[in-house]
Structure formats: C-alpha cells, structure tokens
Design a protein around this motif. Sequence first.
Motif, PDB file in Angstrom:
ATOM      1  N   GLU A  46       0.816  -1.237   0.000  1.00  0.00           N
ATOM      2  CA  GLU A  46       0.000   0.000   0.000  1.00  0.00           C
ATOM      3  C   GLU A  46       0.837   1.269   0.000  1.00  0.00           C
ATOM      4  OE1 GLU A  46       0.302  -1.968   3.434  1.00  0.00           O
ATOM      5  OE2 GLU A  46      -0.788  -3.127   1.967  1.00  0.00           O
ATOM      6  N   LYS A  47       2.068   1.187   0.542  1.00  0.00           N
ATOM      7  CA  LYS A  47       2.954   2.358   0.592  1.00  0.00           C
ATOM      8  C   LYS A  47       3.816   2.478  -0.664  1.00  0.00           C
ATOM      9  CE  LYS A  47       3.969   0.838   4.788  1.00  0.00           C
ATOM     10  NZ  LYS A  47       4.937   0.498   5.790  1.00  0.00           N
ATOM     11  N   HIS A  48       3.599   1.591  -1.616  1.00  0.00           N
ATOM     12  CA  HIS A  48       4.346   1.533  -2.871  1.00  0.00           C
ATOM     13  C   HIS A  48       5.782   1.048  -2.671  1.00  0.00           C
ATOM     14  CE1 HIS A  48       3.501   2.060  -7.048  1.00  0.00           C
ATOM     15  NE2 HIS A  48       4.660   2.618  -7.264  1.00  0.00           N
ATOM     16  N   ASP A  49       6.010   0.333  -1.557  1.00  0.00           N
ATOM     17  CA  ASP A  49       7.307  -0.314  -1.344  1.00  0.00           C
ATOM     18  C   ASP A  49       7.313  -1.619  -2.136  1.00  0.00           C
ATOM     19  OD1 ASP A  49       8.200   1.625   0.409  1.00  0.00           O
ATOM     20  OD2 ASP A  49       7.625   0.516   2.204  1.00  0.00           O
ATOM     21  N   VAL A  50       8.429  -1.936  -2.757  1.00  0.00           N
ATOM     22  CA  VAL A  50       8.527  -3.174  -3.530  1.00  0.00           C
ATOM     23  C   VAL A  50       8.648  -4.349  -2.569  1.00  0.00           C
ATOM     24  CG1 VAL A  50       9.884  -4.452  -5.224  1.00  0.00           C
ATOM     25  CG2 VAL A  50       9.644  -1.982  -5.451  1.00  0.00           C
ATOM     26  N   ILE A  51       7.742  -5.322  -2.716  1.00  0.00           N
ATOM     27  CA  ILE A  51       7.768  -6.504  -1.848  1.00  0.00           C
ATOM     28  C   ILE A  51       8.042  -7.780  -2.640  1.00  0.00           C
ATOM     29  CG2 ILE A  51       6.329  -5.513  -0.033  1.00  0.00           C
ATOM     30  CD1 ILE A  51       3.951  -7.067  -1.269  1.00  0.00           C
ATOM     31  N   GLY A  52       8.104  -7.652  -3.957  1.00  0.00           N
ATOM     32  CA  GLY A  52       8.365  -8.829  -4.782  1.00  0.00           C
ATOM     33  C   GLY A  52       8.256  -8.487  -6.248  1.00  0.00           C
ATOM     34  N   ILE A  53       8.326  -9.521  -7.058  1.00  0.00           N
ATOM     35  CA  ILE A  53       8.153  -9.369  -8.502  1.00  0.00           C
ATOM     36  C   ILE A  53       7.471 -10.637  -8.994  1.00  0.00           C
ATOM     37  CG2 ILE A  53      10.388 -10.366  -9.153  1.00  0.00           C
ATOM     38  CD1 ILE A  53      10.545  -8.016 -11.249  1.00  0.00           C
ATOM     39  N   ILE A  54       6.658 -10.503 -10.003  1.00  0.00           N
ATOM     40  CA  ILE A  54       6.041 -11.678 -10.609  1.00  0.00           C
ATOM     41  C   ILE A  54       6.394 -11.670 -12.086  1.00  0.00           C
ATOM     42  CG2 ILE A  54       3.805 -10.522 -10.916  1.00  0.00           C
ATOM     43  CD1 ILE A  54       2.548 -13.362 -10.370  1.00  0.00           C
ATOM     44  N   THR A  55       6.870 -12.805 -12.550  1.00  0.00           N
ATOM     45  CA  THR A  55       7.293 -12.918 -13.936  1.00  0.00           C
ATOM     46  C   THR A  55       6.397 -13.912 -14.664  1.00  0.00           C
ATOM     47  OG1 THR A  55       8.826 -14.759 -13.555  1.00  0.00           O
ATOM     48  CG2 THR A  55       9.700 -12.514 -13.252  1.00  0.00           C
ATOM     49  N   ASP A  56       6.467 -13.865 -15.988  1.00  0.00           N
ATOM     50  CA  ASP A  56       5.709 -14.836 -16.769  1.00  0.00           C
ATOM     51  C   ASP A  56       6.168 -16.251 -16.415  1.00  0.00           C
ATOM     52  OD1 ASP A  56       8.198 -14.405 -18.012  1.00  0.00           O
ATOM     53  OD2 ASP A  56       7.301 -13.784 -19.915  1.00  0.00           O
ATOM     54  N   ARG A  57       7.447 -16.396 -16.123  1.00  0.00           N
ATOM     55  CA  ARG A  57       7.975 -17.707 -15.728  1.00  0.00           C
ATOM     56  C   ARG A  57       7.392 -18.147 -14.381  1.00  0.00           C
ATOM     57  NH1 ARG A  57      12.135 -20.772 -13.552  1.00  0.00           N
ATOM     58  NH2 ARG A  57      13.017 -22.274 -15.009  1.00  0.00           N
ATOM     59  N   ASP A  58       7.250 -17.217 -13.429  1.00  0.00           N
ATOM     60  CA  ASP A  58       6.628 -17.547 -12.136  1.00  0.00           C
ATOM     61  C   ASP A  58       5.224 -18.100 -12.354  1.00  0.00           C
ATOM     62  OD1 ASP A  58       8.808 -16.613 -10.607  1.00  0.00           O
ATOM     63  OD2 ASP A  58       7.955 -14.601 -10.443  1.00  0.00           O
ATOM     64  N   ILE A  59       4.482 -17.458 -13.256  1.00  0.00           N
ATOM     65  CA  ILE A  59       3.107 -17.889 -13.515  1.00  0.00           C
ATOM     66  C   ILE A  59       3.089 -19.313 -14.070  1.00  0.00           C
ATOM     67  CG2 ILE A  59       1.070 -17.485 -14.963  1.00  0.00           C
ATOM     68  CD1 ILE A  59       1.620 -14.451 -14.601  1.00  0.00           C
ATOM     69  N   VAL A  60       4.027 -19.609 -14.954  1.00  0.00           N
ATOM     70  CA  VAL A  60       4.080 -20.950 -15.540  1.00  0.00           C
ATOM     71  C   VAL A  60       4.558 -21.977 -14.518  1.00  0.00           C
ATOM     72  CG1 VAL A  60       5.213 -22.404 -17.270  1.00  0.00           C
ATOM     73  CG2 VAL A  60       4.367 -20.135 -17.893  1.00  0.00           C
ATOM     74  N   LEU A 106      15.767  -5.634 -13.208  1.00  0.00           N
ATOM     75  CA  LEU A 106      16.168  -5.088 -11.921  1.00  0.00           C
ATOM     76  C   LEU A 106      15.257  -3.925 -11.547  1.00  0.00           C
ATOM     77  CD1 LEU A 106      18.488  -5.333  -9.770  1.00  0.00           C
ATOM     78  CD2 LEU A 106      19.660  -3.545 -11.071  1.00  0.00           C
ATOM     79  N   PRO A 107      14.340  -4.141 -10.579  1.00  0.00           N
ATOM     80  CA  PRO A 107      13.554  -2.999 -10.101  1.00  0.00           C
ATOM     81  C   PRO A 107      14.498  -1.989  -9.448  1.00  0.00           C
ATOM     82  CG  PRO A 107      12.567  -5.068  -9.397  1.00  0.00           C
ATOM     83  CD  PRO A 107      13.937  -5.389  -9.938  1.00  0.00           C
ATOM     84  N   VAL A 108      14.244  -0.705  -9.683  1.00  0.00           N
ATOM     85  CA  VAL A 108      15.090   0.355  -9.146  1.00  0.00           C
ATOM     86  C   VAL A 108      14.274   1.091  -8.094  1.00  0.00           C
ATOM     87  CG1 VAL A 108      16.445   2.411  -9.702  1.00  0.00           C
ATOM     88  CG2 VAL A 108      16.261   0.551 -11.378  1.00  0.00           C
ATOM     89  N   VAL A 109      14.830   1.165  -6.873  1.00  0.00           N
ATOM     90  CA  VAL A 109      14.115   1.786  -5.765  1.00  0.00           C
ATOM     91  C   VAL A 109      14.922   2.918  -5.152  1.00  0.00           C
ATOM     92  CG1 VAL A 109      12.821  -0.319  -5.184  1.00  0.00           C
ATOM     93  CG2 VAL A 109      14.987   0.137  -4.055  1.00  0.00           C
ATOM     94  N   LYS A 113      10.932   2.856  -2.343  1.00  0.00           N
ATOM     95  CA  LYS A 113       9.862   3.137  -3.308  1.00  0.00           C
ATOM     96  C   LYS A 113      10.340   2.853  -4.729  1.00  0.00           C
ATOM     97  CE  LYS A 113       7.320   5.060  -0.045  1.00  0.00           C
ATOM     98  NZ  LYS A 113       7.250   4.052   0.982  1.00  0.00           N
ATOM     99  N   LEU A 114       9.500   2.205  -5.508  1.00  0.00           N
ATOM    100  CA  LEU A 114       9.829   1.904  -6.892  1.00  0.00           C
ATOM    101  C   LEU A 114       9.885   3.182  -7.713  1.00  0.00           C
ATOM    102  CD1 LEU A 114      10.186  -0.475  -8.930  1.00  0.00           C
ATOM    103  CD2 LEU A 114       7.764  -0.167  -9.450  1.00  0.00           C
ATOM    104  N   VAL A 115      11.010   3.387  -8.399  1.00  0.00           N
ATOM    105  CA  VAL A 115      11.149   4.572  -9.256  1.00  0.00           C
ATOM    106  C   VAL A 115      11.421   4.192 -10.714  1.00  0.00           C
ATOM    107  CG1 VAL A 115      11.877   6.127  -7.408  1.00  0.00           C
ATOM    108  CG2 VAL A 115      13.616   4.830  -8.681  1.00  0.00           C
ATOM    109  N   GLY A 116      11.662   2.901 -10.964  1.00  0.00           N
ATOM    110  CA  GLY A 116      11.918   2.466 -12.325  1.00  0.00           C
ATOM    111  C   GLY A 116      12.278   0.999 -12.378  1.00  0.00           C
ATOM    112  N   ILE A 117      12.591   0.553 -13.579  1.00  0.00           N
ATOM    113  CA  ILE A 117      13.042  -0.834 -13.773  1.00  0.00           C
ATOM    114  C   ILE A 117      14.024  -0.833 -14.936  1.00  0.00           C
ATOM    115  CG2 ILE A 117      11.194  -1.529 -15.355  1.00  0.00           C
ATOM    116  CD1 ILE A 117      11.150  -4.227 -13.693  1.00  0.00           C
TER     117      ILE A 117
END
Length: 147
Positions: A46-60, A106-109, A113-117
């Motif tokens: 909710e605070k826009h802090d990065v807590i993870g990432i989900i990839t197409d590979r994760d879904i598969v 690479l998420p950039v924080v 807070k997420l500011v880019g990737i």
Amino acid sequence: MAKVENRTLREIMTKDVETVSLKDNVYEVACKMRDWNVGSIPVVDEKHDVIGIITDRDIVIRGLAEKREGSAAIEQVMSRDIVLGRPDMTVDEAAKMMAEHQVRRLPVVDNGKLVGIVALADMAVRQVHQDEASEALNQISEPASRH
C-alpha cells in the motif's frame, strides 16, 4: 579510445512502471502482462514499497505447473527474494549484480519506493554498455551451481 563515463540507472531505466499488489490475482496479472507487453511486474504494498516481482515464468512454474487456478493469489506465485537497484548505481554495477544473481530485470528503488526498472535489454541497446550487458547475459544464462 577513452572510456565513456559510465551512466547511472537513473539515465537508462524505464520510469513509467506498472505494478500490481497482493489484491490482484494471477489471471489479472497475466492479462496486464499481455496488455502492457511485459514479462515481469513489480509487486508493491500500500505504501508503494517493492515486496516482490512476478514474472511470466513464475506464472508458468509456480502457477500452471502447480495446477493453481487463475484466481490464485499473487502471493502464491511471486518471487519475494528479489534483487533491487538504486538510481545512482552505474550500469556496470547493475550488470555485475544482475549476473551474480542471474536476473534479467532489476527494479530500481529509492528509499524503498519503486522509481523504475532496468532490463538487460535496456543495457544491450545502448552501444556504450553493450559489453557489460553481453557479459551479464552470458553469466545469467549459465546454469546456477548446485551447493
């Protein structure tokens, strides 16, 4: 030939990054990936802090192969142990980190807070950083050693 000063992630990162939260489900994330034409999406709280990432590979791998429903919670398939970059990191530093951890995005924080990737492809399309990106890709593509 003098080496061109190494650029920072701030200069090459994609700043307009779509995100998802734990309120979304796997089906919604897959649709967003399709609509945005991306293979990974950072997961934020909710605070826009990065807590993870989900990839197409994760879904598969963690979704479909585990026979989870499309309504499965993101929490069940996302990657929590993620590597994060900083806007002031050099591309060299980021490429080495990505190679070491065998990640392509690479998420950039900044202060959590997420500011880019930055994707490996972002590095490869820039002539100055082609060698770093090529080296990172070679290392990322090597099978991880088993301990």
